[in-house]
Structures are given as structure tokens and as C-alpha cells.
Scaffold this motif. Structure first.
Motif, mmCIF file in Angstrom:
data_model
loop_
_atom_site.group_PDB
_atom_site.id
_atom_site.type_symbol
_atom_site.label_atom_id
_atom_site.label_comp_id
_atom_site.label_asym_id
_atom_site.label_seq_id
_atom_site.Cartn_x
_atom_site.Cartn_y
_atom_site.Cartn_z
ATOM 1 N N ILE A 272 -9.214 -3.039 0.846
ATOM 2 C CA ILE A 272 -8.511 -1.793 1.182
ATOM 3 C C ILE A 272 -7.179 -2.155 1.816
ATOM 4 N N PRO A 273 -6.053 -1.826 1.188
ATOM 5 C CA PRO A 273 -5.980 -1.211 -0.146
ATOM 6 C C PRO A 273 -6.351 -2.187 -1.253
ATOM 7 N N GLY A 274 -6.660 -1.643 -2.420
ATOM 8 C CA GLY A 274 -6.949 -2.487 -3.560
ATOM 9 C C GLY A 274 -5.710 -3.217 -4.042
ATOM 10 N N HIS A 275 -5.918 -4.194 -4.919
ATOM 11 C CA HIS A 275 -4.773 -4.973 -5.401
ATOM 12 C C HIS A 275 -5.048 -5.505 -6.796
ATOM 13 N N TYR A 276 -3.963 -5.900 -7.482
ATOM 14 C CA TYR A 276 -4.077 -6.503 -8.804
ATOM 15 C C TYR A 276 -4.443 -7.984 -8.655
ATOM 16 N N VAL A 277 -5.315 -8.445 -9.550
ATOM 17 C CA VAL A 277 -5.679 -9.866 -9.613
ATOM 18 C C VAL A 277 -5.366 -10.374 -11.012
ATOM 19 N N LEU A 278 -4.677 -11.516 -11.096
ATOM 20 C CA LEU A 278 -4.418 -12.193 -12.369
ATOM 21 C C LEU A 278 -5.177 -13.514 -12.380
ATOM 22 N N PHE A 279 -5.967 -13.735 -13.425
ATOM 23 C CA PHE A 279 -6.630 -15.025 -13.629
ATOM 24 C C PHE A 279 -5.763 -15.831 -14.598
ATOM 25 N N TRP A 280 -5.294 -16.988 -14.151
ATOM 26 C CA TRP A 280 -4.423 -17.842 -14.969
ATOM 27 C C TRP A 280 -5.122 -19.166 -15.265
ATOM 28 N N GLU A 281 -5.176 -19.515 -16.547
ATOM 29 C CA GLU A 281 -5.576 -20.869 -16.928
ATOM 30 C C GLU A 281 -4.304 -21.610 -17.333
ATOM 31 N N LEU A 282 -4.081 -22.759 -16.708
ATOM 32 C CA LEU A 282 -2.820 -23.480 -16.875
ATOM 33 C C LEU A 282 -3.011 -24.791 -17.617
ATOM 34 N N ARG A 283 -1.932 -25.238 -18.242
ATOM 35 C CA ARG A 283 -1.857 -26.586 -18.786
ATOM 36 C C ARG A 283 -0.802 -27.318 -17.964
ATOM 37 N N GLY B 232 4.131 2.005 -4.244
ATOM 38 C CA GLY B 232 2.823 1.849 -3.618
ATOM 39 C C GLY B 232 2.745 0.601 -2.762
ATOM 40 N N ARG B 233 3.396 -0.463 -3.190
ATOM 41 C CA ARG B 233 3.397 -1.712 -2.417
ATOM 42 C C ARG B 233 4.339 -1.654 -1.221
ATOM 43 N N ALA B 234 5.574 -1.193 -1.468
ATOM 44 C CA ALA B 234 6.624 -1.343 -0.459
ATOM 45 C C ALA B 234 6.705 -0.183 0.516
ATOM 46 N N ALA B 235 6.469 1.041 0.054
ATOM 47 C CA ALA B 235 6.658 2.221 0.911
ATOM 48 C C ALA B 235 5.334 2.820 1.358
ATOM 49 N N ASP B 236 4.462 3.130 0.409
ATOM 50 C CA ASP B 236 3.205 3.800 0.751
ATOM 51 C C ASP B 236 2.158 2.833 1.277
ATOM 52 N N ARG B 237 2.299 1.559 0.965
ATOM 53 C CA ARG B 237 1.307 0.536 1.310
ATOM 54 C C ARG B 237 -0.082 0.930 0.809
ATOM 55 N N SER B 238 -0.102 1.589 -0.341
ATOM 56 C CA SER B 238 -1.357 2.008 -0.954
ATOM 57 C C SER B 238 -1.894 0.959 -1.921
ATOM 58 N N ILE B 239 -1.132 -0.122 -2.127
ATOM 59 C CA ILE B 239 -1.536 -1.229 -2.994
ATOM 60 C C ILE B 239 -1.320 -2.524 -2.224
ATOM 61 N N GLY B 240 -2.301 -3.412 -2.262
ATOM 62 C CA GLY B 240 -2.189 -4.690 -1.567
ATOM 63 C C GLY B 240 -1.431 -5.723 -2.380
ATOM 64 N N PRO B 241 -1.132 -6.886 -1.774
ATOM 65 C CA PRO B 241 -0.369 -7.935 -2.462
ATOM 66 C C PRO B 241 -1.071 -8.430 -3.728
ATOM 67 N N LEU B 242 -0.308 -8.596 -4.789
ATOM 68 C CA LEU B 242 -0.840 -9.133 -6.035
ATOM 69 C C LEU B 242 -1.344 -10.550 -5.806
#
Length: 621
Positions: free
Chosen positions: A490-501, A534-544
Motif C-alpha cells: 500500500i500503495p500498490g506498484h508495478y513490478v517488472l521481471f527481467w531476464e538478462l544476458r 499517481g506517483r508524484a502528486a497523489d502518491r497513489s502508486i508506489g515506486p516501480l
């Protein structure tokens, strides 16, 4: 199951307030005559907007007779998206006062949570539209009070907030639809109604400082603890942010209640004056002790029931993307019902839930036929459907939709949208008289959403493609990726799964943590303005967050899909996954985690939003 409107019996009907009886009779009447009401609504829209340039381009003119105009519209008006009408919208925003889309003056633009070119969509709105929104609001309590008696004997702690707004070069307000409503006379000059007595002072609702607004509204809700019968917010995500705020600040809130003095950080004069009228000047140590005893317990399971013991239900939207918050709401609610009462958007208000105490998975919204003119585009499946271009001849009228079938919603509004594709996919769940009831299925093309943000696959891919350039100096490259919306925080956030070479050559350095943090921020900077607000002003989204997974992870993901019947010839890695086995598989192979170190840039003006180039770049209809 509570009885539907129109099923009033005996003493219950006799005790019902006149306004509630009228509201239920209205629902009964317009749903019973849905086909006739819809044709009348379309006629009214075309007559009112007869001077509009847009209709004249289509050859729809009222001078030939209203029936002829309706028939001409149904025959010739094309399906449109926002990009199709963007040049007209920009003309109005930049000061052209001729009747372009509407026969009545455009008084404001409502900023949609969807985006075009990374910026919020601007939906034209006329003054009369506020009356229609207010009408739909007036139908909610007649329905709800049938399901939950006695709501006139207490207060509701609804946490409402205004958001940032701007003005177009022509001076027209551009703001979210709820901000427009809270600032309107319909809200601020509403007559007293014992069924809708809020704990939050209007001054706190209208405060643009999110911290001060939240603090003041929660403090007033706590002071009125014994009187609260229902709690809620517009979206589930917003209500959970309030719970997290309470979890962090309850000692300070209890101190204010104990001493009868408001925290010095609340500096807004109007808010201070309003809250000080609510606080007991001599303080209320007993109330503070009772709240403190609940908040200090190690587990916050059931905290809503414990702090507000009279609460009968939590009123929040938990359909669509908000469904991901249901488990967390159930944890904090301790078994309280979750109610979804209405279905609306910036484009148009649509309908209400006539069975508000049903389970979230069973929520069905009944379309109110007077809100606008509604048509439905059948959702086709398969490769041939993807290649087919939708045509107006495919549209189905409101009363002709089929049970169990899915449709994309298409609206024609009094404010000047004509056969506009809203982008919502709905499934027919039943009928109230002749009017259909719909389950909300999804937003078309949206892969990620936490709050009011909507990110599609193309936008996400472009953002990721730009961010991975930070890895190039280290000889690293992206093999594959996917994403999901993590609603457990809380707040929720985006998650990226990265497989790297990784380069792996002699002397090639491994990318340090700071580079992956730069990648996180680079993705956020490329996402749309609704996300960044949502990230910068409302803070309704957490850090990616980027989670780097071990080599071969996406092969395992493919193996999982093939084992469950997927075709190896058609398989491609999903760009978004849902919580469950796939996320568990990915999380089990995470080697490192990184978060965005700061908020992305955002400003209320929206940068290029008003430029004439935006209109020039729009594709032709």
C-alpha cells in the motif's frame, strides 16, 4: 437476497421517504420502457446538438424532422475513438467557441483516466450534465436503504479527495469528473439528507494538499466513531491508502482527540476551522484511549470493525482492476460486506447496482437509459476477429443484447460524443425489466493498473525498450520480460521481471544497483501522465520495481504454459501476469530487486497537452 426496486411491500413501503419511493419508481419506469426511452434520448441529443458542426458533417440535420435525423444518425454515424475527435477537442480547448461537437457551450473538460499520446483524454462537458450525474447519485440511497435499513440513523465516513486541475488556453477547467462534482453547487449546496451525513467537512474534501485532507478526514471520522454506519472511498485503492495512513499516524490523531487541539502541520485555515468545530475543545481522553487500544494491537486484521464498530459495509469500487484489492480489504474489514454501487466514467454516467450487498464477483450494473444513448459492439474472438475492423452496422441496441455475451460499450452523449468507444468490455448478467445488467469484465488493451492509471502493452514495451539502454555500456541486454501489478503493498506498484544476458567478457563490469535504479526511473518517466501523477502528486502508486530473474526463467514459464495445453507454435511470453502460479514461479527465481529511487516528473499542465501539434498529429477519422 434483497428485493429489487419495485418490490415494495406493506409497512416497508409506507415508512419509506418520499424521495426514495420516487427514485425506485423512476428506476422501474425507465427500465420497463428502455427501448422507447433510448430513442427519445437519442432524439433529444440530436435536437439539442443540431447546430453542431460534427453532425452536419455526417448529414444529420434536425430540419428534416427528428425521426429522419435519428434514422440518418443510426445509418451514417461512424464508430470513433478519442484520436478521431482529438482535432475537434483541441479546437474547443484552444478557444473556438463555435458549435463544434455540441449545440450548447462546453463549460469544462473532464480528464479521463485513459490517455492519448501519454496525456489524459479531455472529455467535453456541458452545464446540464451535472444534473444527470446528480440524478444517478440520487438513486443510490433508495436502493441501498432497501438492502440495509436504518442508514438514516448515523453518519458515513466517506473519504473524498479533489485532484489537480488545469485550464485550457481558452480558460476552460480540465479536471477529473469527481473533482468537478465536489466543486459544484450540487455537492456544496446539497440539502440536508439524514441518509447522507458525512463525517468529513467539505473544507477537508476540497483541500488540495493530500496529506492535510487525509489527516482531517480521518480525524473527523474518528471523532464521530460511535455514529459511523458505513465507510468508503471511490476506489478500493484509495480506501486502503487511508488505512495505511491511519496505521502510520494514529498516535498523532489520538493525541489530537485527547487534547482537543489540532496538529500544527494542518496549516490550511479553512480546514483548521472546520476540524476545530468537530473536536471536543476540552479533549476526549476516553475516546482517544479506546481508539489507541485497537490501533496498538499487533494485528490490524478487522481494524475497520474494531475502530468503527457500527459499520455495516465498506462502499468502494472493487470491480475491474480494483478486484485485486479484495483480499486486503477483507483482511482489514474483518468480514464486512464490500459494496459497489454505481458505474460511471468521464465520458458518461451509466448505471447502478440494484443488488449492492452481493459478492464482489457477482456485481452487475443496470444501465439507466436516460443517462445517454447506449450501443454495444459484440466482442469477437480468434484471429479473424483481430483483423476485422468494427463497423456501425455491427452495433447492438441496449435492449437487444444477449445474456452471457460480451460487448464493448459505445456511447452517444448530450455533451457531444457520438458513437464513442469507451473501451470497457461488459458481459450481460441479466435484465431489470427491459434494461440489461452488466458485469464489468475489463478495460480493452490495459495490462497494468494500480489506481486510476491504465497502461497498455505498447506503452509498457516502449518504456522498457528505452530503459534497457542503460545496460548497454555494461554489455548486458534484455532477453525477455513480463510485468504485474503488485497490490499487496500500500500503495500498490508495478513490478517488472527481467531476464538478462550479461556480457561476461573479460573486464566487463556487472551493472551496479544504481544502473538498475536508473532503469526503474526511466520506465516511469516514459509512462503516461496519469501514472506519473499517481506517483508524484497523489502518491497513489508506489515506486516501480525491477526483479531480475535467473537465466532460463522464461523457458520455465513457457514449459508451464505448454503443460497446460498451450500451442508451441502460438506461444509468446505474456507481457503481464496475474497473481498466482506464474508470479510464484517468477518470484522463486528472483536474484535481485531494485526500486525507482525517486518520483518521475509530472506537472498539472500536462506539457504538450494544449499544443496545436497534438491535433495535427491525430489520425484522420
Amino acid at each position: 437476497m434483497p428485493e429489487a426496486p419495485g418490490a415494495m411491500r406493506g409497512t416497508a413501503a409506507a415508512a419509506m421517504p418520499e424521495a426514495h419511493r420516487e427514485g425506485l419508481e423512476y428506476i422501474e419506469r425507465v427500465t420497463a420502457d428502455a427501448a422507447e426511452v433510448q430513442r427519445r434520448v437519442l432524439g433529444e441529443i440530436l435536437a439539442q446538438n443540431a447546430p453542431a458542426e460534427y453532425l452536419r458533417r455526417l448529414g444529420v440535420v434536425a430540419g428534416a424532422g427528428l425521426d429522419a435525423a435519428v434514422d440518418a444518425f443510426l445509418r451514417s454515424a461512424p464508430l470513433v475513438t478519442y484520436e478521431d475527435i482529438l482535432p475537434d477537442v483541441m479546437r474547443i480547448a484552444n478557444g473556438d467557441t463555435s458549435p463544434i461537437l455540441s449545440g450548447k457551450p462546453i463549460r469544462e473538460f473532464l480528464t479521463s483516466s485513459g490517455t492519448s499520446g501519454g496525456e489524459r483524454k479531455l472529455m467535453p462537458s456541458i452545464a446540464d450534465e451535472m444534473d444527470r450525474r446528480s440524478l444517478l447519485y440520487s438513486l443510490l440511497m433508495p436502493v441501498m436503504s432497501q438492502a440495509v435499513p436504518g442508514l438514516d440513523r448515523g453518519k458515513c465516513m466517506y473519504l473524498y479527495f479533489v485532484k489537480a486541475e488545469s485550464r485550457t488556453p481558452a480558460g476552460l477547467p480540465a479536471r477529473p469528473v469527481l473533482t468537478s462534482f465536489y466543486r459544484s453547487r450540487h455537492f456544496l449546496e446539497r440539502p440536508h439528507d439524514p441518509y447522507t451525513v458525512y463525517t468529513s467537512p467539505d473544507e477537508a474534501v476540497l483541500c488540495v494538499d493530500a496529506y492535510q485532507s487525509m489527516y482531517a478526514q480521518l480525524l473527523c471520522g474518528l471523532v464521530h466513531r460511535a455514529d459511523v454506519l458505513r465507510v468508503g472511498a471511490v476506489f478500493a485503492s484509495g480506501f486502503l491508502r487511508a488505512i495505511r495512513f491511519l496505521e502510520k499516524h494514529w498516535p498523532r490523531l489520538c493525541r489530537d482527540i485527547r487534547t482537543g487541539t489540532l496538529d500544527a502541520e494542518i496549516t490550511d485555515r479553512a480546514v483548521r476551522a472546520a476540524v476545530e468545530r468537530v473536536l471536543v475543545r476540552a479533549g476526549d481522553p476516553a475516546l482517544a484511549d479506546a481508539i489507541e487500544a485497537e490501533c496498538a494491537r499487533p494485528s490490524w486484521e478487522g481494524i475497520i470493525r474494531r475502530v468503527w464498530p457500527g459499520t455495516k459495509y465498506i462502499d468502494v469500487i472493487v470491480t475491474g482492476a480494483m478486484a485485486q484489492y479484495i483480499p486486503t480489504l477483507e483482511f482489514y474489514g474483518g468480514g464486512l460486506p464490500l459494496t459497489c454501487t454505481m458505474y460511471a466514467s468521464s465520458e458518461c454516467y451509466f448505471g447502478i447496482n440494484l443488488n449492492p450487498m452481493c459478492k464482489p464477483s457477482d456485481v452487475a450494473y443496470t444501465i439507466i437509459p436516460t443517462m445517454g444513448y447506449f450501443e454495444f459492439l459484440p466482442i469477437q474472438s480468434g484471429a479473424s476477429a483481430a483483423a476485422a475492423k468494427p463497423h456501425q452496422r455491427d452495433l447492438v441496441d441496449l435492449v437487444d443484447v444477449k445474456l452471457g455475451h460480451e460487448y464493448e460499450l459505445v456511447v452517444t452523449t448530450y455533451s457531444g460524443l457520438y458513437r464513442y468507444r469507451v473501451g470497457d468490455v461488459l458481459r450481460v448478467a441479466g435484465f431489470k425489466n427491459k434494461a440489461p445488467m452488466f458485469n464489468f469484465v475489463r478495460r480493452k488493451n490495459v495490462v497494468l493498473s494500480i489506481d486510476s492509471d491504465k497502461t497498455d502493452e505498447a506503452e509498457l514495451h516502449a518504456a522498457v525498450a528505452g530503459a534497457v539502454q542503460h545496460l548497454a555500456p555494461f554489455g548486458a541486454s534484455l532477453v525477455e520480460y513480463t510485468s504485474y501489478a503488485d497490490a499487496t503493498t500500500i500503495p500498490g506498484h508495478y513490478v517488472l521481471f527481467w531476464e538478462l544476458r550479461l556480457g561476461g567478457g573479460a573486464g566487463t563490469p556487472v551493472p551496479p544497483a544504481s544502473v538498475f535504479e536508473d532503469c526503474c526511473l526511466a520506465v516511469e518517466e516514459k509512462l503516461n501522465s496519469v501514472y506519473r501523477q499517481g506517483r508524484a502528486a497523489d502518491r497513489s502508486i508506489g515506486p516501480l520495481e525491477i526483479r531480475v530473474v535467473s537465466e532460463g526463467t522464461f523457458d520455465k514459464l513457457m514449459d508451464y504454459a505448454l503443460a497446460r495445453g498451450a500451442s508451441i507454435n502460438q506461444y509468446k511470453a505474456p507481457r503481464c501476469v496475474r497473481p498466482g502460479p506464474l508470479v510464484e514461479l517468477l518470484d522463486g527465481r528472483v536474484q535481485a530487486r531494485y526500486e525507482s529511487p525517486k518520483c518521475p516528473k509530472w506537472s498539472p499542465a500536462g506539457g504538450k497537452q494544449w499544443s496545436s501539434s497534438a491535433a495535427a498529429a491525430a489520425p484522420p477519422p
